[in-house]
Design a protein around this motif. Structure first.
Motif, PDB file in Angstrom:
ATOM      1  N   ALA A   1      24.683   7.090  -2.453  1.00 41.39           N
ATOM      2  CA  ALA A   1      25.761   7.801  -1.768  1.00 41.39           C
ATOM      3  C   ALA A   1      26.737   6.819  -1.125  1.00 41.39           C
ATOM      4  N   VAL A   2      26.221   5.752  -0.534  1.00 43.82           N
ATOM      5  CA  VAL A   2      27.080   4.749   0.106  1.00 43.82           C
ATOM      6  C   VAL A   2      27.962   4.052  -0.936  1.00 43.82           C
ATOM      7  N   ILE A   3      27.388   3.740  -2.093  1.00 42.14           N
ATOM      8  CA  ILE A   3      28.165   3.061  -3.142  1.00 42.14           C
ATOM      9  C   ILE A   3      29.291   3.963  -3.651  1.00 42.14           C
ATOM     10  N   VAL A   4      28.981   5.247  -3.882  1.00 40.94           N
ATOM     11  CA  VAL A   4      30.002   6.178  -4.358  1.00 40.94           C
ATOM     12  C   VAL A   4      31.117   6.328  -3.324  1.00 40.94           C
TER      13      VAL A   4
ATOM     14  N   VAL B   1      27.273  15.246  -0.829  1.00 41.69           N
ATOM     15  CA  VAL B   1      26.153  16.054  -1.322  1.00 41.69           C
ATOM     16  C   VAL B   1      24.907  15.207  -1.495  1.00 41.69           C
ATOM     17  N   LEU B   2      25.071  13.999  -2.060  1.00 43.78           N
ATOM     18  CA  LEU B   2      23.920  13.114  -2.241  1.00 43.78           C
ATOM     19  C   LEU B   2      23.225  12.823  -0.916  1.00 43.78           C
ATOM     20  N   MET B   3      24.011  12.509   0.099  1.00 48.62           N
ATOM     21  CA  MET B   3      23.413  12.223   1.401  1.00 48.62           C
ATOM     22  C   MET B   3      22.925  13.498   2.076  1.00 48.62           C
ATOM     23  N   GLY B   4      23.634  14.597   1.896  1.00 50.50           N
ATOM     24  CA  GLY B   4      23.270  15.837   2.573  1.00 50.50           C
ATOM     25  C   GLY B   4      21.977  16.465   2.091  1.00 50.50           C
ATOM     26  N   VAL B   5      21.578  16.173   0.864  1.00 53.16           N
ATOM     27  CA  VAL B   5      20.319  16.726   0.346  1.00 53.16           C
ATOM     28  C   VAL B   5      19.200  15.689   0.352  1.00 53.16           C
ATOM     29  N   ASP B   6      19.474  14.532   0.922  1.00 48.73           N
ATOM     30  CA  ASP B   6      18.504  13.438   0.895  1.00 48.73           C
ATOM     31  C   ASP B   6      17.392  13.663   1.916  1.00 48.73           C
ATOM     32  N   ARG B   7      16.187  13.787   1.425  1.00 51.62           N
ATOM     33  CA  ARG B   7      15.002  13.880   2.278  1.00 51.62           C
ATOM     34  C   ARG B   7      13.771  13.532   1.458  1.00 51.62           C
ATOM     35  N   GLN B   8      12.755  13.035   2.135  1.00 55.31           N
ATOM     36  CA  GLN B   8      11.507  12.670   1.464  1.00 55.31           C
ATOM     37  C   GLN B   8      10.359  12.744   2.462  1.00 55.31           C
TER      38      GLN B   8
END
Length: 201
Positions: free
Chosen positions: A172-175, A55-62
Motif C-alpha cells: 500500500a505504501v509503494i502504491v 483499500v489495501l491498507m484498510g482491509v489489512d489485518r492478520q
C-alpha cells in the motif's frame, strides 16, 4: 480578436489566457476549454492508485498465535493476537490521506473543464501532494519500526510474526508513493504549461 490584457503581480500586463495550459488550451469566449488528455490520464491514475492504496491498507489485518510466558515454572500460553491497521495512528492517517486524495481526484476530473476552477485545483493539488508524501513517510517509518524494531527503547520487531500484514502494508505504501510522484509530475507539467503560455515571460 486579441485577448484582453490584465495586470500581473509586478504591474506588467500579461495575457488573460496564461492559465489555459492547466485546462488544455485557450478557449474561445463563452465556450468551455478543451480537455487535456494527458492531465486527465494522470488524474485517473492518481485516483486509481490512491483508491488501491487506501483499500489495501484498510482491509489489512492478520491474527497470529503468540506465546506468552507468565512464569518460568509454567508452560507458555498460546494467545491469538490480531494486528490491524486501525491500531496504528500512522496507518489511520495513511488511509485518510489517500481517501482524501482519491476524492479530490474524482472532483477535479468533474471540474476539469471549468475555467473558474483553475486556481482551486492547483491549490488542491499542492495540498494532496503534501498529504500523500507525509502519509507515505509516516506509514513507511512505522513499517520500518515493525520490521527492524528499536533496540534503544526496547521495541521488538513484529513483522516476523505478522509477515502478511507487513507485506500488504508495504504494498500500500509503494502504491501511494507512486501516486504521490505522479501527482508531482502532473503539477510540474501544469506549472510549465502555464509558464509557456504566459506572455509575462
Amino acid at each position: 480578436m486579441e485577448s484582453r490584457l490584465k495586470t500581473g503581480f509586478n504591474g506588467v500586463s500579461g495575457a488573460s489566457d496564461s492559465r489555459r495550459g492547466y485546462m488544455g488550451g485557450a478557449p474561445a469566449a463563452g465556450s468551455k476549454p478543451p480537455v487535456d488528455c494527458c492531465s486527465v490520464a494522470l488524474r485517473v491514475f492518481i485516483l486509481a492508485a490512491t483508491l488501491v492504496a487506501a483499500v489495501l491498507m484498510g482491509v489489512d489485518r492478520q491474527t497470529s498465535i503468540v506465546q506468552v510466558t507468565i512464569a518460568d515454572t509454567l508452560p507458555p500460553l498460546q494467545v491469538p493476537v490480531t494486528a490491524k491497521w486501525s491500531y496504528a495512528s500512522a496507518f489511520v492517517y495513511f488511509v485518510v490521506a489517500n481517501a482524501m486524495a482519491c476524492v479530490f481526484s474524482a472532483v477535479s476530473l468533474a471540474a476539469c473543464r471549468s475555467r473558474s476552477a483553475v486556481v482551486p485545483l492547483m491549490i488542491g493539488d499542492l495540498v494532496v501532494l503534501a498529504l500523500l508524501f507525509s502519509a507515505v513517510g509516516a506509514a513507511a517509518e512505522f513499517g520500518i519500526l515493525g520490521e527492524r524494531g528499536n533496540s534503544h527503547v526496547r521495541w521488538g520487531k513484529v513483522c516476523h510474526v505478522y509477515n502478511k500484514f507487513c507485506e500488504r502494508a508495504m504494498a500500500a505504501v509503494i502504491v501511494s508513493l507512486i501516486a504521490a510522484f505522479t501527482n508531482l509530475v502532473h503539477l510540474m507539467l501544469a506549472i510549465l504549461d502555464i509558464h509557456k503560455n504566459s506572455s509575462y515571460y
